[in-house]
Design an enzyme around this catalytic site. Sequence first.
Site, mmCIF file in Angstrom:
data_model
loop_
_atom_site.group_PDB
_atom_site.id
_atom_site.type_symbol
_atom_site.label_atom_id
_atom_site.label_comp_id
_atom_site.label_asym_id
_atom_site.label_seq_id
_atom_site.Cartn_x
_atom_site.Cartn_y
_atom_site.Cartn_z
ATOM 1 N N CYS A 61 56.015 14.880 -16.625
ATOM 2 C CA CYS A 61 54.825 15.576 -16.710
ATOM 3 C C CYS A 61 53.624 14.932 -16.377
ATOM 4 O O CYS A 61 52.583 15.537 -16.308
ATOM 5 C CB CYS A 61 54.689 15.878 -18.415
ATOM 6 S SG CYS A 61 54.423 14.301 -19.628
ATOM 7 N N CYS A 81 52.669 -2.822 -19.919
ATOM 8 C CA CYS A 81 52.170 -2.864 -21.058
ATOM 9 C C CYS A 81 51.835 -1.178 -21.531
ATOM 10 O O CYS A 81 51.984 -0.588 -20.743
ATOM 11 C CB CYS A 81 50.574 -3.469 -20.804
ATOM 12 S SG CYS A 81 49.380 -3.431 -22.021
#
Length: 71
Positions: free
Chosen positions: A39, A59
Amino acid sequence: KYDSGTGWPSFSEALPGAFNTKVDYSFGMQRTEYHWAKCGAHHDHEFEDGTGKDGRRLCTNGLWLIFKPKN
């Protein structure tokens, strides 16, 4: 997942094909953003100070994580 000492959940690898990357110039710096392949939703950033084979640290925005009790 490992403790990178940054305060952010960090991973050294992702599921194959789960993410794509692009260069992000926000906040006056160049970083590598990784986002969902399906997406395009922003996940967070990739850095080169990780503990994995290729030195990557993914991260992760903790809002994407689902925590489940061990029991």
